[in-house]
Design a protein around this motif. Sequence first.
Motif, short mmCIF file in Angstrom:
data_model
loop_
_atom_site.label_atom_id
_atom_site.label_comp_id
_atom_site.label_asym_id
_atom_site.label_seq_id
_atom_site.Cartn_x
_atom_site.Cartn_y
_atom_site.Cartn_z
N TYR A 39 48.27 37.62 45.99
CA TYR A 39 47.11 36.71 45.81
C TYR A 39 46.62 35.73 46.97
O TYR A 39 45.60 35.49 47.23
CB TYR A 39 47.25 35.87 44.48
CG TYR A 39 47.03 36.75 43.22
CD1 TYR A 39 45.81 37.34 42.95
CD2 TYR A 39 47.93 36.94 42.25
CE1 TYR A 39 45.32 38.15 42.03
CE2 TYR A 39 47.62 37.69 41.13
CZ TYR A 39 46.41 38.31 40.81
OH TYR A 39 46.07 38.99 39.84
N ARG A 44 44.30 41.61 45.02
CA ARG A 44 43.95 41.82 43.46
C ARG A 44 45.10 42.56 43.04
O ARG A 44 46.06 43.09 43.60
CB ARG A 44 42.87 42.83 43.55
CG ARG A 44 41.70 42.12 43.84
CD ARG A 44 40.33 43.14 43.80
NE ARG A 44 40.14 43.56 42.71
CZ ARG A 44 39.41 43.08 41.84
NH1 ARG A 44 38.79 42.00 42.10
NH2 ARG A 44 39.16 43.46 40.45
N TYR A 46 46.17 45.14 39.90
CA TYR A 46 46.03 46.30 38.80
C TYR A 46 46.78 46.66 37.88
O TYR A 46 48.05 46.52 38.49
CB TYR A 46 45.23 47.47 39.59
CG TYR A 46 44.18 47.34 40.59
CD1 TYR A 46 42.80 47.44 40.28
CD2 TYR A 46 44.51 46.92 42.07
CE1 TYR A 46 41.86 47.09 41.03
CE2 TYR A 46 43.38 46.65 42.76
CZ TYR A 46 41.94 46.71 42.30
OH TYR A 46 41.02 46.40 43.18
N SER A 65 43.99 36.74 34.66
CA SER A 65 42.51 36.46 34.78
C SER A 65 42.13 35.45 33.89
O SER A 65 40.76 34.75 34.28
CB SER A 65 41.83 37.74 34.75
OG SER A 65 41.88 38.47 33.03
N ALA A 76 42.22 37.66 40.06
CA ALA A 76 41.67 39.07 40.15
C ALA A 76 42.73 39.89 39.39
O ALA A 76 43.59 40.35 40.27
CB ALA A 76 41.23 39.43 41.48
N ALA A 77 42.53 40.54 38.32
CA ALA A 77 43.37 41.16 37.60
C ALA A 77 42.80 42.30 36.54
O ALA A 77 41.90 41.75 35.64
CB ALA A 77 44.34 40.25 36.53
N GLU A 78 42.94 43.57 36.83
CA GLU A 78 42.20 44.55 36.06
C GLU A 78 43.27 45.53 35.38
O GLU A 78 43.86 46.28 36.33
CB GLU A 78 41.20 45.15 36.97
CG GLU A 78 40.43 46.30 36.32
CD GLU A 78 39.68 46.97 37.45
OE1 GLU A 78 39.04 47.98 36.97
OE2 GLU A 78 39.34 46.47 38.33
N SER A 107 38.90 51.27 44.35
CA SER A 107 38.75 49.61 44.27
C SER A 107 39.75 49.02 45.18
O SER A 107 39.68 48.11 45.68
CB SER A 107 39.11 49.15 42.83
OG SER A 107 37.69 49.42 42.06
N ASP A 112 47.17 45.02 47.94
CA ASP A 112 47.08 44.75 46.60
C ASP A 112 48.30 45.05 45.84
O ASP A 112 49.12 45.53 46.65
CB ASP A 112 45.71 45.41 45.89
CG ASP A 112 44.37 45.12 46.18
OD1 ASP A 112 44.30 43.96 46.86
OD2 ASP A 112 43.57 45.88 46.23
#
Length: 192
Positions: A39, A44, A46, A65, A76-78, A107, A112
């Motif tokens: 970070y 990011r 994932y 997030s 940024a966390a997906e 992405s 990351d």
Amino acid sequence: MRSVESIFRSTIDVKEAVLADRELLATATEIGRLLVDSYRAGGRAYFCGNGGSAADAQHFAAELSGHFVFDRPPLAAEALHGNASHVTAVANDYDYASVFARALQGSARAGDVLVALSTSGNSPSIVRAAETARSLGVHVVAFTGADGGRLAGLADLALRVPSTDTGRVQESHVVFVHAISEQVEFGLFGRG
């Protein structure tokens, strides 16, 4: 059928085994540091899993997030399964094992972090996501059960809960999600 009491006893036994495993606890701390470092460098995170592990992946992404202990800027966390149209299109047009890998290809960037959750460590979609992440220069963190499966061998850091019982492994994963989320939050935003 096991009694409720025996289920509670087994979850306590696994948590006690986790507490006794200094290396496992150190790995969790290293995962927190890896996320903080990523970070800080503009990275990011994932997250992917199937079934209950998908719920845990989404939970982890939400803690980062949103916020966990105190109010702070979002990270940024997906959770890669969050886009149902992507998941169903890729599963239909390619195969289910490709759904998370293709999302990462679109992405993720070097530096990351992918947090991949699989109690067995052998879920094809999760293993393929880890392989893809490695090819992209993305750090791989594995949350698994005792064996670790193929996923543990692909991970930079593998958090292997000392159990083969899916329920006990997933319960422990949630505790680690909370512990690591707190580490990341305090590590980046320095309260207390």
